[in-house]
Structure formats: C-alpha cells, structure tokens
Motif scaffolding. Structure first.
Motif, PDB file in Angstrom:
ATOM      1  N   ALA A 459      26.515  17.919   5.114  1.00 41.20           N
ATOM      2  CA  ALA A 459      27.648  17.178   4.839  1.00 41.20           C
ATOM      3  C   ALA A 459      27.310  15.710   5.295  1.00 41.20           C
ATOM      4  CB  ALA A 459      28.982  17.373   5.558  1.00 41.20           C
ATOM      5  N   GLY A 460      26.236  15.523   5.924  1.00 34.72           N
ATOM      6  CA  GLY A 460      25.920  14.051   6.345  1.00 34.72           C
ATOM      7  C   GLY A 460      26.181  13.601   7.837  1.00 34.72           C
ATOM      8  N   LYS A 461      26.531  14.513   8.578  1.00 36.93           N
ATOM      9  CA  LYS A 461      26.757  14.318   9.934  1.00 36.93           C
ATOM     10  C   LYS A 461      25.818  13.602  10.718  1.00 36.93           C
ATOM     11  CE  LYS A 461      27.853  18.620  10.953  1.00 36.93           C
ATOM     12  NZ  LYS A 461      27.429  19.157   9.626  1.00 36.93           N
ATOM     13  N   SER A 462      24.512  14.122  10.682  1.00 40.48           N
ATOM     14  CA  SER A 462      23.406  13.659  11.336  1.00 40.48           C
ATOM     15  C   SER A 462      23.070  12.029  10.868  1.00 40.48           C
ATOM     16  CB  SER A 462      22.359  14.472  11.227  1.00 40.48           C
ATOM     17  OG  SER A 462      22.650  15.726  11.809  1.00 40.48           O
ATOM     18  N   SER A 463      23.281  11.898   9.576  1.00 34.00           N
ATOM     19  CA  SER A 463      22.885  10.577   9.150  1.00 34.00           C
ATOM     20  C   SER A 463      23.931   9.767   9.526  1.00 34.00           C
ATOM     21  CB  SER A 463      23.106  10.558   7.472  1.00 34.00           C
ATOM     22  OG  SER A 463      21.921  11.265   7.100  1.00 34.00           O
ATOM     23  N   LEU A 464      25.357  10.225   9.740  1.00 31.16           N
ATOM     24  CA  LEU A 464      26.437   9.357  10.358  1.00 31.16           C
ATOM     25  C   LEU A 464      26.061   8.881  11.966  1.00 31.16           C
ATOM     26  CD1 LEU A 464      29.166   8.354   9.644  1.00 31.16           C
ATOM     27  CD2 LEU A 464      30.225  10.316  10.731  1.00 31.16           C
ATOM     28  N   LEU A 465      25.499   9.893  12.674  1.00 31.88           N
ATOM     29  CA  LEU A 465      25.218   9.458  14.044  1.00 31.88           C
ATOM     30  C   LEU A 465      24.062   8.560  13.811  1.00 31.88           C
ATOM     31  CD1 LEU A 465      26.980  11.829  14.626  1.00 31.88           C
ATOM     32  CD2 LEU A 465      25.458  12.576  16.280  1.00 31.88           C
ATOM     33  N   ASP A 466      23.072   8.602  13.005  1.00 29.21           N
ATOM     34  CA  ASP A 466      22.207   7.576  13.044  1.00 29.21           C
ATOM     35  C   ASP A 466      22.654   6.317  12.515  1.00 29.21           C
ATOM     36  OD1 ASP A 466      20.035   9.371  13.519  1.00 29.21           O
ATOM     37  OD2 ASP A 466      19.652   9.923  11.237  1.00 29.21           O
ATOM     38  N   ALA A 467      23.504   6.021  11.563  1.00 26.24           N
ATOM     39  CA  ALA A 467      24.058   4.885  11.105  1.00 26.24           C
ATOM     40  C   ALA A 467      24.903   4.244  12.368  1.00 26.24           C
ATOM     41  CB  ALA A 467      24.972   5.206   9.995  1.00 26.24           C
ATOM     42  N   PHE A 468      25.463   4.972  13.083  1.00 28.11           N
ATOM     43  CA  PHE A 468      26.025   4.539  14.230  1.00 28.11           C
ATOM     44  C   PHE A 468      25.258   3.815  15.267  1.00 28.11           C
ATOM     45  CE2 PHE A 468      28.483   5.904  18.395  1.00 28.11           C
ATOM     46  CZ  PHE A 468      29.453   4.839  18.188  1.00 28.11           C
ATOM     47  N   LEU A 469      24.043   4.385  15.239  1.00 29.49           N
ATOM     48  CA  LEU A 469      22.800   3.834  16.062  1.00 29.49           C
ATOM     49  C   LEU A 469      22.304   2.614  15.599  1.00 29.49           C
ATOM     50  CD1 LEU A 469      21.979   6.881  18.295  1.00 29.49           C
ATOM     51  CD2 LEU A 469      23.771   5.130  18.899  1.00 29.49           C
ATOM     52  N   ASN A 470      22.541   2.380  14.202  1.00 27.51           N
ATOM     53  CA  ASN A 470      21.798   1.373  13.516  1.00 27.51           C
ATOM     54  C   ASN A 470      20.574   1.596  13.057  1.00 27.51           C
ATOM     55  OD1 ASN A 470      24.066  -0.364  13.856  1.00 27.51           O
ATOM     56  ND2 ASN A 470      23.320  -0.975  15.956  1.00 27.51           N
ATOM     57  N   ARG A 471      20.321   2.880  12.753  1.00 31.85           N
ATOM     58  CA  ARG A 471      19.030   3.390  12.580  1.00 31.85           C
ATOM     59  C   ARG A 471      18.850   3.540  11.002  1.00 31.85           C
ATOM     60  NH1 ARG A 471      18.242   7.117  16.880  1.00 31.85           N
ATOM     61  NH2 ARG A 471      18.701   5.932  18.818  1.00 31.85           N
ATOM     62  N   PRO A 472      17.745   3.304  10.383  1.00 31.66           N
ATOM     63  CA  PRO A 472      17.510   3.373   8.842  1.00 31.66           C
ATOM     64  C   PRO A 472      17.910   4.889   8.420  1.00 31.66           C
ATOM     65  CG  PRO A 472      15.595   3.360   9.982  1.00 31.66           C
ATOM     66  CD  PRO A 472      16.476   3.120  11.078  1.00 31.66           C
ATOM     67  N   PHE A 473      18.340   4.859   7.203  1.00 31.43           N
ATOM     68  CA  PHE A 473      18.555   6.103   6.382  1.00 31.43           C
ATOM     69  C   PHE A 473      17.797   6.701   6.238  1.00 31.43           C
ATOM     70  CE2 PHE A 473      19.384   8.336   2.434  1.00 31.43           C
ATOM     71  CZ  PHE A 473      20.289   9.377   2.881  1.00 31.43           C
ATOM     72  N   ASP A 474      17.510   8.238   6.608  1.00 29.97           N
ATOM     73  CA  ASP A 474      16.442   9.024   6.157  1.00 29.97           C
ATOM     74  C   ASP A 474      16.833  10.084   5.106  1.00 29.97           C
ATOM     75  OD1 ASP A 474      14.203  10.554   5.991  1.00 29.97           O
ATOM     76  OD2 ASP A 474      14.158  10.872   8.135  1.00 29.97           O
ATOM     77  N   GLY A 475      16.376  10.245   4.074  1.00 28.80           N
ATOM     78  CA  GLY A 475      16.917  11.038   2.781  1.00 28.80           C
ATOM     79  C   GLY A 475      16.389  12.404   3.210  1.00 28.80           C
ATOM     80  N   LEU A 476      15.467  12.590   4.331  1.00 31.77           N
ATOM     81  CA  LEU A 476      15.249  14.059   4.574  1.00 31.77           C
ATOM     82  C   LEU A 476      15.982  14.811   5.287  1.00 31.77           C
ATOM     83  CD1 LEU A 476      12.658  16.007   4.296  1.00 31.77           C
ATOM     84  CD2 LEU A 476      11.741  15.116   6.349  1.00 31.77           C
ATOM     85  N   TYR A 477      16.381  16.065   4.804  1.00 33.97           N
ATOM     86  CA  TYR A 477      17.514  16.850   5.605  1.00 33.97           C
ATOM     87  C   TYR A 477      16.749  17.800   6.707  1.00 33.97           C
ATOM     88  CZ  TYR A 477      20.826  20.531   6.499  1.00 33.97           C
ATOM     89  OH  TYR A 477      21.582  21.449   6.926  1.00 33.97           O
ATOM     90  N   ASN A 478      17.311  17.636   7.996  1.00 34.61           N
ATOM     91  CA  ASN A 478      16.955  18.277   8.935  1.00 34.61           C
ATOM     92  C   ASN A 478      18.114  19.076   9.500  1.00 34.61           C
ATOM     93  OD1 ASN A 478      13.895  17.811   8.765  1.00 34.61           O
ATOM     94  ND2 ASN A 478      14.381  15.807   9.483  1.00 34.61           N
ATOM     95  N   PRO A 479      18.308  20.360   9.544  1.00 35.72           N
ATOM     96  CA  PRO A 479      19.515  20.879  10.117  1.00 35.72           C
ATOM     97  C   PRO A 479      19.414  20.791  11.166  1.00 35.72           C
ATOM     98  CG  PRO A 479      17.920  22.772   9.476  1.00 35.72           C
ATOM     99  CD  PRO A 479      17.364  21.388   8.957  1.00 35.72           C
TER     100      PRO A 479
END
Length: 653
Positions: A459-479
């Motif tokens: 769903a994009g939860k991990s990417s949401l946490l990364d964005a919260f910490l100002n990390r660049p978006f990583d399109g690679l999916y890691n469960p």
C-alpha cells in the motif's frame, strides 16, 4: 580524593592484599569483630587498650565481655563496632564457632614464633573448616618485645602466610603495652568490611582491576564537563567538593599534578589531569592502603561493592498510570540538547559514529530497543546519514513514550543532575494526564503521540515512513516483516510542536490489533490503501470487521500513490462511500512524491491531539437547535419589554 583526612601514623605500616567476600554492602552501619588467637597473645589487652586508650597494667579477666563502640569513638569509620573477645580453650570451642559465624571480620592475633606457626597450622584451616567467608586481619601483637620491626622484616614474616591464605585481608604489627597501632588495628578491621580492597586492586598484577578502571573512567567522563580530555582546575574543585565536601588549596592541587607528572611519563598537567593521570592517582591510593578514598568517590557516584551502579539509582520508581504517558520534561530536553551540542565536535549539526561512541562511552552502549530498530534509521538524519539535533530529541521523545525506564536508566549513566538538589532523576520526565475519554471534545495534553499505519501489503506504508523522515523515494518494494517506527517533530496549527511516532506493524499486525494494551497506547489509526490497486481497500474493510475494537480509536483514511491513475476498488462500497457511511471525512489523497505530503503528517498529529474529531459516528448527529434557541430568546426579550412598558403606563395613571 585529594583531601588529607587519611594521613596515618608513620608507624602504621599495614600490608593489604586482594580478596573477595560475600558480606559487603554499600552502606554498612555496623561491624562485628571476632578477636581470635592462642592464649597469652594479648587479645584482651588489645581490646582494653583500645577502649581505655592506654595500656591496662592490672590483670584483666581472661575473656572480656562483648564491647560496642559508637561511631565517634576510637576509629575514623562512621560505623558502630562490636568487638567480641574469645577463648582458645578446647572447652570453649562451641562459643568460638558461634561467634566466628556471627562476625563480619576476624582479628587473628599472634605474639611469638609458636603462635605465628599456629596461624597456618591451626587457625586458618579451622576458619575454612567452619565454611565462613569473611576477611581476616592478622595482627602481630607485643611488637615492643621484638628488636627488628623494619618493613622488610615485617613483609618477610607476613607475606608467606598471606600468599597461602587468600582470606587474609591485611597484616599489622601492634603493641598493647606501648599503645602502638592499636586504633589502626581495629580501623583495618572496619576497612576490611566497609572499604574492601577486592573489587579495586589486584596485588598480584599490581594494577587496578578492570571493573574498577571502567567505573573510574565513567566518573572521569562525567567530571570532564567540556569533554576536552582533561580535568581543569575548576572541574577538579567541583569533583573534590562533590566527593569530600571541602575545597583543595592551590598547594594541594599543585602537589597532585606534581605526583602525576612524576608517575605518568609524558603527562602534561598544564592542561589539567587527563584520564591516565586520574587512574594513576587512584592506583597510588590503592597501593598505599588508602583505598577508602577510592570508595568514597565510587559511592558518591552510586556504585555498589560489586562496582555496579545501584539499582535504585538507575531504576528509580516511576509509574505511568493507565491511559497516561511519559514525556521528557523541559529539564530532560535541555539535558539531551546540551549533550548533543557538547559532542558535536565538528559542529556539522550531526553526530557521526565516532561522536556517538564518545557520547555513549559511560553507558553499556546503545539502548537495546535502538539496536533492534536499526537506529538511526528511525529518526531524522542529515545528508551524510548522521543523526541531527531534531532527530536526537525525537528519538529520546519516542524512547520515553514507549519505555520511560530505559530513558531513566540512560539519564543515570550519562550523568543527568536535577536542577534542584531536592529533586531526583525522575525530574527529567513528566506524566501526562489520562486520555481515557477520547470522544470528549478538546485537545489532549500530550506532546508525543503514536499513530499506527494499517493497510495491505504494497500500500506504500514504508514509503510513507521514509517521506516522514525526509528520505528520498525508493521505488523498490521491500516487504516489512517486523514492526517499524519513525519519529519526527510536527508543527501544529498555531505554531505548537509535537512529536509524532508512526508505526507500521508488519507481520505482527494481527497480534498487535488483538492486544488491548497496545491499542490503548495508540493515539490514532491511519488506514492507508493504494488508490491504484483495486484490491487494496478491501484489506481495511476486512480488518475493521475482524477487529471491531478498532471503532474505539480515532482514525483517518488515506489514499496513497495518488500520483498514479486512480482505480475502482473491489469492495462493496467505494472508499468515499464507505467513509461517508461512517459519517467521517473522505480519504485524503496523497503521494510521497508530492511536496504537499507534509500536510498529511500535520493532519495526523492534529487528529491524535484532538481525538474527538477523528471518530466514526454510529448515529445521526443531534439536530442543530441554535436557531430555535435564538428565536425563543428573542420572544422572551420582547415579552419582557412589553411588560415593562405596560407597568410604567399603569403607574403613571
């Protein structure tokens, strides 16, 4: 450490050794001495000479009654001392065994070659046979009858028996008749209990023990306020006063530096006392039998006899009531902020690995929970990957919220000192008000809130946490397998700041959602789904059916990946219809690639701090009767005015 209260009589030349015993406590208030030895060695005369402060020439009874000496009499230790005289006669062995087993320390007295031989042949094996594990002080009495008492002769006589029997803590020559070293003999007995040499010094190796070195290194670290590697004059004076409650004279300070310069090659005392000099100074005290000075230092810094920190110091009583939470107080935030600034040696705004190691040097290392969560990936870092001040404070805010006792433990390790001397370590924390009634309108008094991010895989939860910490978006999916947290500060409407903890639950999601304690600690649920995946929203619908207790938590619905084409969800109701049926706001459509993603985090923090605004409604809201109340009020006012007019007209008639 640097005071002069332990200047001994020049004739007092005890020999002390390394040993270990069970009966050691940090705050001993009573010492029980059992005086043993052959008949005629002068045991009773030693005791009488101590009590009378003069040799008793008259014949005294063979065995003196038990004597209790208050702390202020006889010896410098602030303990009550009970001295028990014993008989070596075979018919008195039962009483002897009983008294030996009740004692803290044994004073074994001999006076001639025969009684000296009996020390090794009878007395020490006898003590071992009783299974006692207390220190033994060996006293050669009647030294006035011996011609040669040079230190070398004394060592040649006493060291062999000390090497054979490790129970012997120290040896000393004394004379009851000349009142020589009588007080010092019983002082040694007290010190064997109150200030044991065993944890501090290894006489065989001639060095301080590693555990003692570690404790002294931590104390040096805490005293080195500017962390320049030296104790300057002001830091030494502060340390001196903390430990001994008296300042050092300039002459004493110069003598200390001179001693260090002589004993530590290459030391530069112009800058102050460095770590090597500090350790060497303590080693000198141990070698000279003044290890009570080291114990005063250690106990001022809350060390026990095993050289671990006192449990009630690192684990003070601190309870968090149900539905409440723990946060750092202003004093706690100030301490951690000052700590960060002190160790950011290169002033780059981040703590690199070397600076972090130096900061955590007086601790067991990073907190276990930090290691398990792959710190510093849980908080804000700079471009080089080093934790920033914002991330540092956020990390400690999260730690305090989730495990306040860990924060208290590390405050103790790192040397937090309450602003007020009457306060304790717990003044660095505060407890928030209970927020059991979440549906009641109004803000909760919390500065740290926890939000669970719940949604299907991908769903994009991990990417949401990364964005919260100002990390660049990583399109690679890691469960996500195990729960993952991220913490950052969020500015609310009106400029107030709070710390928001986002947690995705991973494969433990079912277990956590069934755990009522975990749900009670949660301030908000964020239901997240992939708006471009037709099967994503159904996971949320199924979760809410499976766990009806989620209705008791405030929640927000979020449609992630809004930068992609929106698709119809394979669900009985579409997300907008579903939330409308609950009389809640429609899902917030966001993408971690948008600059506006920060607005979502503000919305989450606002909902968590004002929970009544984020609850599903199970029934229609009550009708708005405001206009009715206004109309009734206007009618009442008109009627009152008419009555007043009628009354005035009646009175005028």
């Amino acid at each position: 450490m640097f005071n002069s209260i332990y200047v001994h009589d020049p004739t007092f030349r005890p020999i002390r050794r390394n040993m270990s015993f069970k009966r050691l406590t940090t705050s001993i208030c009573a010492v029980r001495v059992c005086v043993c030895g052959d008949e005629g060695t002068g045991k009773s005369s030693l005791i009488a000479s101590l009590v009378k402060d003069v040799f008793v020439s008259n014949k005294i009874q063979p065995v003196l009654p038990q004597i209790t000496i208050p702390p202020s009499i006889g010896t410098p230790e602030n303990v009550t001392t009970t001295i028990v005289d014993t008989s070596a006669r075979p018919q008195d062995r039962t009483t002897l065994r009983k008294e030996i087993r009740k004692s803290n320390v044994i004073l074994l007295v001999y006076s001639d070659h025969y009684s000296y031989e009996r020390v090794a042949l009878f007395w020490m094996p006898y003590f071992r046979s009783l299974g006692v594990n207390v220190p033994v002080v060996l006293c050669a009495n009647k030294s006035d009858l011996t011609d040669n008492t040079t230190p070398q002769v004394v060592e040649d006589e006493m060291l062999p028996v000390m090497n054979e029997f490790r129970e012997i803590d120290s040896c000393i020559r004394a004379s009851a008749r000349e009142h020589q070293n009588v007080n010092e003999t019983f002082f040694l007995c007290q010190k064997a209990v109150t200030h044991p040499i065993a944890p501090l010094f290894d006489y065989k190796e001639g060095n301080l023990k590693p555990v003692c070195v570690s404790a002294l290194k931590r104390i040096f670290y805490l005293c080195d306020k500017d962390q320049d590697g030296y104790l300057n004059d002001d830091e030494i004076q502060e340390f001196q006063f903390k430990c001994f409650e008296k300042p050092l004279s300039p002459e004493d300070l110069d003598n200390i530096k001179l001693s260090i310069a002589k004993s530590v090659p290459g030391s530069d005392t112009t800058k102050g006392v460095d770590m090597r000099g500090f350790l060497q100074l303590n080693k000198i005290y141990a070698e000279k039998g003044r290890h009570e000075t080291i114990w005063i230092i250690l106990r001022k810094y809350h060390y026990t006899d095993s050289l671990s920190l006192e449990d009630n110091f690192i684990h003070p009583k601190f309870d968090v009531p149900e539905y409440a939470s723990a946060e750092l107080s202003p004093a706690g935030y100030r301490f951690f902020m000052d700590l960060f600034l002190l160790f950011d040696k290169d002033n780059d705004g981040g703590l690199n690995n070397q600076e972090l190691r130096a900061l955590f040097a007086p601790t067991p290392g990073l907190p276990l929970s930090w290691v398990e969560s792959s710190f510093p990936s849980t908080t804000v870092r700079n471009e080089a990957g080093y934790i920033t001040l914002q991330g540092w404070l956020a990390q400690w805010s999260m730690t305090t919220f989730l495990e306040p006792k860990t924060t208290l433990e590390y405050l103790a390790y790192l040397g937090f000192e309450p602003p007020n001397a009457r306060e304790s370590l717990t003044s660095a924390l505060k407890v928030t008000k209970s927020r059991k009634r979440r549906r009641r309108p109004g803000r909760v008094e919390r500065n740290v809130v926890l939000c669970y991010i719940i949604g299907g895989s991908g769903a994009g939860k991990s990417s949401l946490l990364d964005a919260f910490l100002n990390r660049p978006f990583d399109g690679l999916y890691n469960p996500t397998i195990k729960p993952r947290r991220a913490v950052n500060s969020v500015e609310l409407q009106g400029g107030k700041q709070c710390y928001l903890i986002l947690e995705e639950l991973g494969e433990l999601e079912p277990a956590i959602l069934e755990n009522q304690v975990r749900l009670d600690s949660c301030d908000l649920i964020c239901y997240a789904y992939d708006s471009s995946d037709p099967d994503s929203f159904s996971h949320i619908v199924d979760l809410r059916k499976r766990y009806p207790q989620l209705d008791d938590l405030p929640s927000i619905y979020t449609a992630l990946k809004a930068d992609k084409d929106k698709t119809t969800q394979r669900s009985e109701l579409q997300p907008d219809q579903y939330t409308s049926s609950l009389m809640m706001s429609t899902p917030v459509h966001v993408s971690v690639t948008w600059n506006s993603i920060g607005e979502l985090f503000v919305a989450l923090a606002e909902a968590a701090t004002n929970p009544s605004t984020a609850f599903p409604k199970s029934e229609e809201p009550p009708p708005d009767r405001t206009s009715l109340y206004l109309a009734l009020g206007a009618t009442a006012c008109a009627a009152a005015a008419a009555f007043m007019i009628w009354r005035r007209s009646t009175n005028s008639i």
